[in-house]
Design a protein around this motif. Sequence first.
Motif, PDB file in Angstrom:
ATOM      1  N   ASP A 293      37.391  46.210  68.945  1.00 45.08           N
ATOM      2  CA  ASP A 293      37.597  45.565  70.324  1.00 45.08           C
ATOM      3  C   ASP A 293      36.823  45.780  71.365  1.00 45.08           C
ATOM      4  OD1 ASP A 293      40.326  45.143  69.091  1.00 45.08           O
ATOM      5  OD2 ASP A 293      41.140  46.998  69.401  1.00 45.08           O
ATOM      6  N   GLY A 294      35.919  46.543  71.321  1.00 46.88           N
ATOM      7  CA  GLY A 294      34.936  46.646  72.339  1.00 46.88           C
ATOM      8  C   GLY A 294      34.394  48.018  72.480  1.00 46.88           C
ATOM      9  N   VAL A 295      33.118  48.143  72.992  1.00 45.72           N
ATOM     10  CA  VAL A 295      32.478  49.314  73.164  1.00 45.72           C
ATOM     11  C   VAL A 295      32.070  49.160  74.477  1.00 45.72           C
ATOM     12  CG1 VAL A 295      31.841  49.824  70.809  1.00 45.72           C
ATOM     13  CG2 VAL A 295      30.166  48.500  72.240  1.00 45.72           C
TER      14      VAL A 295
ATOM     15  N   ALA B 159      30.497  45.411  63.668  1.00 44.69           N
ATOM     16  CA  ALA B 159      31.705  46.151  63.366  1.00 44.69           C
ATOM     17  C   ALA B 159      32.779  45.232  62.640  1.00 44.69           C
ATOM     18  CB  ALA B 159      32.223  46.948  64.613  1.00 44.69           C
ATOM     19  N   ARG B 160      33.053  44.009  63.184  1.00 48.10           N
ATOM     20  CA  ARG B 160      33.905  42.826  62.784  1.00 48.10           C
ATOM     21  C   ARG B 160      33.463  42.541  61.565  1.00 48.10           C
ATOM     22  NH1 ARG B 160      35.365  39.605  68.398  1.00 48.10           N
ATOM     23  NH2 ARG B 160      36.572  41.440  69.450  1.00 48.10           N
TER      24      ARG B 160
ATOM     25  N   ARG C  34      43.058  40.851  67.303  1.00 48.39           N
ATOM     26  CA  ARG C  34      41.933  41.312  68.209  1.00 48.39           C
ATOM     27  C   ARG C  34      41.861  40.364  69.366  1.00 48.39           C
ATOM     28  NH1 ARG C  34      38.217  40.391  63.690  1.00 48.39           N
ATOM     29  NH2 ARG C  34      38.009  42.555  62.278  1.00 48.39           N
ATOM     30  N   ARG C  35      41.768  41.348  70.533  1.00 45.08           N
ATOM     31  CA  ARG C  35      41.445  40.959  71.770  1.00 45.08           C
ATOM     32  C   ARG C  35      39.837  40.496  71.863  1.00 45.08           C
ATOM     33  NH1 ARG C  35      43.394  46.453  74.576  1.00 45.08           N
ATOM     34  NH2 ARG C  35      41.746  46.884  73.038  1.00 45.08           N
ATOM     35  N   SER C  36      39.931  39.116  72.637  1.00 43.33           N
ATOM     36  CA  SER C  36      38.355  38.790  72.655  1.00 43.33           C
ATOM     37  C   SER C  36      37.668  39.780  73.341  1.00 43.33           C
ATOM     38  CB  SER C  36      38.555  37.506  73.146  1.00 43.33           C
ATOM     39  OG  SER C  36      38.875  36.703  72.046  1.00 43.33           O
TER      40      SER C  36
END
Length: 865
Positions: free
Chosen positions: A341-343, A405-406, A446-448
């Motif tokens: 989702d993000g880092v 990761a995705r 997933r959120r963009s």
Amino acid sequence: MLDLPSSHHPIVKRTTSSGMTLLALESRAAPVVAIQVWVGVGSADETEAEAGLAHVHEHMLFKGTAKGGVVRRGVGQIASEIEASGGEINAWTSYDQTVYHVVIAREFFDAGLDVLADAVQHSAFDKDELSRELEVILEEIKRSEDSPGNRVSRALFDQAFKAHPYRRPVIGYREVVAAFTRDDVTRFFSAHYRADRLTVVVTGDIDAEVALDRVERAFADCTRGARALPARPAEPAQDGLRVAGLVDDIEESHLALGFRGTSLLDARTPALDVLGVLLGQGDSSRLTRAVKREKRVANEVYAYSYTPKDPGLFTVGATLHHDKFEAVLDAIGHELRRVQDGVSPQEVEKAKAILSSEAIYQRESVEGLARSLGSWQLLTGNPGFDREYQALVQRVSVDDVVQAARTVFRVDQASVVALAPRAEAARVDDGRLAEHAQKALAPRARRSKHLRERIVQETVRGARVIVERDDTNPIVAVRAAWLGGLRAEDDATSGWTQLCAALAAKGTTSRSAIEIAEYLDRTAGGLDGFAGRNSFGLRQTVLTPHLQSGLELFFDVFNDVTFAADELARQQEHTLEDLRSRADNPAGLAFDRFHQSLWLSHPYRRDLLGTPETVKAATSAGLAAFWRARARAKDAVLCFVGDVDPDRMFAFVDESLRDDDGVSPPQPPAEPEPTSPRVARLVRDRAQAHLITGVRGLTLHDDDRFALELLVATLSGQGGRLFLELRDKQSLCYSVAGYAVDGLEPGSFAVYMGTSPDKVDRALEGIDRIWQALVNEGLTEGEVARAKRYLQGSHAIGLQRTGARATSMTLNELYGLGHLHHFEHQRRLAAVTVDDVRRVAQRVLTRARVTAVVGPEGTGGPAAI
């Protein structure tokens, strides 16, 4: 970005007329040279019938040489010559290469090169020696099978790779290795040990061009003509989740997840390396914070990207209690989804700093430099590719990490292996494991200068402070130590020093554990406590750009460590789990039984971790009082080694230390040495037996300890009496070693061996014969001279790193030997005579013997006494 330090010298590269690649890089930090021969063939280049042959060569190339039917070096002579010159020789095998390496003092470069070149070109492959060495390798395979961690790793690769040879263990399989013949070995050697498959690397304190001229002459007999490597079958696309549930007689359970990864030169690899650090390296990494610290469901958790020549694996794993499998899988799955989702930019920059620092630390030793050059050369064709790779890492963006990761964390590309105690087999049933792993890993929307001259010491506010200035690398090692440790504990506080050390960097009055961990990860530094038999303290590694803030943190911990209740509770859980998992380590159990029999009342008999009862009894207030009573500023020895200004360090210490109260640590009562033999036995259902036999040893202040060091050096190593007689000649074991542990009170002198249960009696008889010969005959002049050169050389090699020198000077000063004892140590060794060694053998080796044996039912050896 942390720049890799310049060596001020270019990499020199040649290709000989025979096709051999030669590399050299000068490094003048220490009078040491590394020589490595990289053979471009590994276990992944073997056929099914050859599985394990590359590793067999790793063993056999040190078993003697011959040319034209004439013996050049006999069994044991290769290692003996290197060790006689104060050097170290060894080898390793991987999927992609086999490497033979020597590190040696610069004045013995020619000797080291001659030995290594002879071994690689003229190995004799004696039929009888091969037969004996195959037995040794079979023991090594058994040892690997007894290790829970190795078993899980092996099973994970077996699940992840169905066609590619990475599925096979590097060491091979028992039935295949046992069937190898001399013809098999020589055919493989002739096919691959050719000039056009060899890369020779030299690094250290030697002129690069001169070194390569000598290398070229030394390898003149090596001709081109390597057989084409067999094509490695490509691993087909994975079509779904794979699982394997395993059981064994263990206390601590294991879980490992593998996802289809990349090869070294894949464009996604830098981002995956950053992702591995961000997820699983450092106390503030995502998995450590969530799975270990916050949810407290795992004892340890890790993640890394393994990127060899061909596509490898991204691995996530944990050790845990058997009732936590589903909780750990859920927690790991949650974190793998979160990272998709993000880092944050801060996390990415922290991971980049850690990766850069690892490259810097590797270049601190000549063997690290050589390994870097050889590895990059074989995998990329460019020995200096580490700088290019670090530049690629620094260009990794937040989006790159999230996209990696995705791409990787797909449940249909995952392999999961779980190892549990036999009684808990239902928890790792394949069906149950697959069902829960599928749920846990399912995606969601997933959120963009001269060394001695650059070292200074002063007393500052009662504390002894040592500073060594060394600007070779932008690294500073810091140490603080006090007398205490195991010998200052009693029955009620056993293990408390270790608890204090484990919690030392887990919070102060002004910083939380997470704040400390985030700072250390962000600056690529290290800070923790340590505890031993005679002392305890703090140790720090800091990169020079962060020296000011790093020292501020160090003295905050020094003065205000808090032992917070929540951190203590976590550490108690981990320590109790470590104590339970001791049952999975039969060698460790043997050492425990040996210590408990050698000392009946002295604290040296205790486990550094304590007992379950004393660990559970510890409180925050109790630990704080225990620490402050012993860790008085005026009793400390502090040491700074690295790119520092001595005057600045003395001033910083003066500003940072506080006046304090406390008492001197208690002195343990003396315990007489045993007067009659003692035997301890323990039954553990494992393939190998482990035995230790020894006597009470000497103290750090006993002048005879230098002669005893020479005695141990003669017994140990590949050229030592134990190795040659018991492993090479009799094939009784894979591992055998003599050792001496000195202390402020008398320590121990002993021999350890891992062997088959039915060979224990023969092993003890062999040790007795060697032992008695030392008492009756002592050592030869040649053996003493060889041992001196080995110890002096290994001493220099061991003190390359700033941290090693800081620890040595700190403890030597603390124990009353003087902070410059590492210089005096060399002189004292040189003064030992053959008569001294024999006298000390008669003094020490005639003492009452203590023996510990751990193995399955029916294991040989004496009955318990």
